[in-house]
Design a protein around this motif. Structure first.
Motif, PDB file in Angstrom:
ATOM      1  N   TYR A  52       0.864  -1.193   0.000  1.00  0.00           N
ATOM      2  CA  TYR A  52       0.000   0.000   0.000  1.00  0.00           C
ATOM      3  C   TYR A  52       0.895   1.236   0.000  1.00  0.00           C
ATOM      4  O   TYR A  52       1.304   1.739   1.037  1.00  0.00           O
ATOM      5  N   GLY A 160      -4.198  12.497   1.421  1.00  0.00           N
ATOM      6  CA  GLY A 160      -4.388  11.048   1.592  1.00  0.00           C
ATOM      7  C   GLY A 160      -5.386  10.409   0.655  1.00  0.00           C
ATOM      8  O   GLY A 160      -5.759   9.257   0.831  1.00  0.00           O
ATOM      9  N   ASN A 165     -12.749   8.286  -1.604  1.00  0.00           N
ATOM     10  CA  ASN A 165     -13.753   7.445  -0.937  1.00  0.00           C
ATOM     11  C   ASN A 165     -15.170   7.995  -1.091  1.00  0.00           C
ATOM     12  O   ASN A 165     -16.128   7.398  -0.613  1.00  0.00           O
ATOM     13  N   TYR A 205      -4.970  -3.494  -1.876  1.00  0.00           N
ATOM     14  CA  TYR A 205      -6.233  -3.582  -1.123  1.00  0.00           C
ATOM     15  C   TYR A 205      -6.575  -5.016  -0.729  1.00  0.00           C
ATOM     16  O   TYR A 205      -7.651  -5.264  -0.176  1.00  0.00           O
ATOM     17  N   GLU A 281     -16.746  -0.256   0.706  1.00  0.00           N
ATOM     18  CA  GLU A 281     -15.957   0.957   0.426  1.00  0.00           C
ATOM     19  C   GLU A 281     -15.639   1.059  -1.055  1.00  0.00           C
ATOM     20  O   GLU A 281     -15.432   0.041  -1.717  1.00  0.00           O
ATOM     21  N   CYS A 283     -12.838   3.135  -3.555  1.00  0.00           N
ATOM     22  CA  CYS A 283     -11.598   3.931  -3.525  1.00  0.00           C
ATOM     23  C   CYS A 283     -11.311   4.342  -4.963  1.00  0.00           C
ATOM     24  O   CYS A 283     -10.742   3.555  -5.740  1.00  0.00           O
TER      25      CYS A 283
HETATM   26  C1  AVI Z   1      -8.651   6.429   3.660  1.00  0.00           C
HETATM   27  N1  AVI Z   1      -8.608   6.019   2.254  1.00  0.00           N
HETATM   28  C2  AVI Z   1      -7.941   7.027   1.437  1.00  0.00           C
HETATM   29  C3  AVI Z   1      -8.093   4.660   2.023  1.00  0.00           C
HETATM   30  C4  AVI Z   1      -8.070   4.344   0.504  1.00  0.00           C
HETATM   31  O1  AVI Z   1      -7.056   3.845   0.037  1.00  0.00           O
HETATM   32  O2  AVI Z   1      -9.063   4.639  -0.183  1.00  0.00           O
HETATM   33  C5  AVI Z   1      -8.924   3.635   2.760  1.00  0.00           C
HETATM   34  C6  AVI Z   1      -8.483   2.222   2.572  1.00  0.00           C
HETATM   35  N2  AVI Z   1      -9.279   1.196   2.446  1.00  0.00           N
HETATM   36  C7  AVI Z   1      -8.579   0.090   2.337  1.00  0.00           C
HETATM   37  N3  AVI Z   1      -7.322   0.398   2.360  1.00  0.00           N
HETATM   38  C8  AVI Z   1      -7.217   1.730   2.533  1.00  0.00           C
END
Ligand code: AVI
Length: 321
Positions: A52, A160, A165, A205, A281, A283
């Motif tokens: 990541y 960030g 999101n 992810y 979620e 992204c």
């Molecule tokens: C907070 N956000 C920017 C992260 C993203 O990468 O969208 C949240 C995340 N979800 C899973 N890994 C990281």
């Protein structure tokens, strides 16, 4: 948070869980609920994963280009940040500004604990006054805008790739709302993760150590803890999918079997088919030209962009037009 505010937060959670798990078609849970104390700690762990690269890229750009970024902005300048984070990334910008004199920094976050951590992280840098605002982003921003003195410009940090999101239309609505709190010459520094090969995104992810899986599954554990649910976590699996058309990673929780779950505090019992998913979620990933076009649509001029060479990620400086 006081007792009444805690009750309101718990019932908002119950209502959102009920709405998301009983909606026809794709079941969903809002990603904002991933970030309770455990979820936030797991997210911090995600930022350390070798797969990541997003957070390190964001930090590298700020560390290498803080001087060039602040040079583009008028003085005196007040800085505010939507989401206080750990303060780790912001310190580069604040240190660059503090070389020219005292700076006031307003981190905005609904978490008092996050604000306290940020204050601690920045305490040792002299000539920076940190004033935390425990509020939702736009309310906090309106307050900062009202507090600044005549002649002071404002720099808003939204780092960030948190903007990723949001659904795309909601992201632009949010950026327009930020613009409405600003005056011409005020700045917005926006961090956005860029499109990259799907395999690299999937690895980011769905890491082999399972930290992102734990982060995702914690949402079901949170429903069990706070709403009396009886999700059997071992019967759900984390999944990360990349949708090339929408340029986004989607995180899902996949039901490993046909099963029923009850959530008393949300007043529901829900059935899951084998293979059915809960979408938790999105992204979104961006292209450079797309970010410039978005600036214009949201009432800003795109002033400058910095891109990390190791992990495609952009920091864009927008000036309120
Ligand atoms: C907070 N956000 C920017 C992260 C993203 O990468 O969208 C949240 C995340 N979800 C899973 N890994 C990281």
């Amino acid at each position: 948070m006081g007792a009444a505010a805690l009750d309101r937060a718990a019932s908002a959670f119950a209502l959102d869980v009920r709405a998301g798990l009983t909606r026809p078609g794709q079941k969903e849970l809002p990603s904002v609920y991933l970030y309770d104390a455990l979820g936030s700690a797991l997210f911090e762990a995600i930022t350390l994963l070798p797969e990541y690269g997003l957070t390190r890229a964001d930090e590298r750009i700020l560390r290498s280009h803080a001087g060039a970024i602040v040079e583009q902005l008028p003085v005196p300048l007040v800085v505010t940040e939507l989401g206080s984070g750990s303060g780790r990334k912001t310190r580069w910008i604040l240190e660059a500004l503090a070389r020219g004199g005292p700076v006031t920094y307003y981190p905005i976050d609904i978490s008092a604990a996050a604000l306290a951590r940020c204050k601690l992280e920045l305490a040792e840098i002299g000539s920076i006054g940190v004033v935390g605002l425990e509020q939702p982003y736009l309310e906090g921003l309106a307050e900062v805008a009202a507090r600044r003195s005549a002649g002071e410009a404002l720099l808003v940090l939204f780092l960030g790739s948190t903007i990723g999101n949001f659904e795309r239309a909601a992201a632009e609505e949010f950026l327009r709302a930020i613009r409405r709190s600003l005056c011409p010459v005020d700045g917005l520094l926006l961090g956005t993760d860029l499109v990259k090969p799907p395999a690299r995104l999937i690895a980011a992810y769905d890491d082999p150590t399972g930290v992102t899986a734990a982060f995702n599954l914690n949402l079901l554990a949170r429903i069990n803890r706070e709403l009396g649910g009886n999700f059997a976590l071992r019967h759900f699996a984390h999944q990360a999918r990349y949708d090339e058309t929408r340029q986004r990673i989607e995180m899902h929780l996949v039901s490993a079997r046909r099963q029923a779950v009850s959530i008393p505090a949300a007043g529901i019992a829900v059935t899951f088919e084998k293979g059915e998913t809960i979408w938790t979620e999105a992204c979104h990933k961006f292209r450079l030209g797309e970010i410039e076009a978005m600036a214009a649509r949201c009432g800003f001029r795109s002033q400058a962009q910095w891109v990390d060479p190791q992990w495609p990620f952009a920091e864009s400086l927008w000036i309120a037009g």
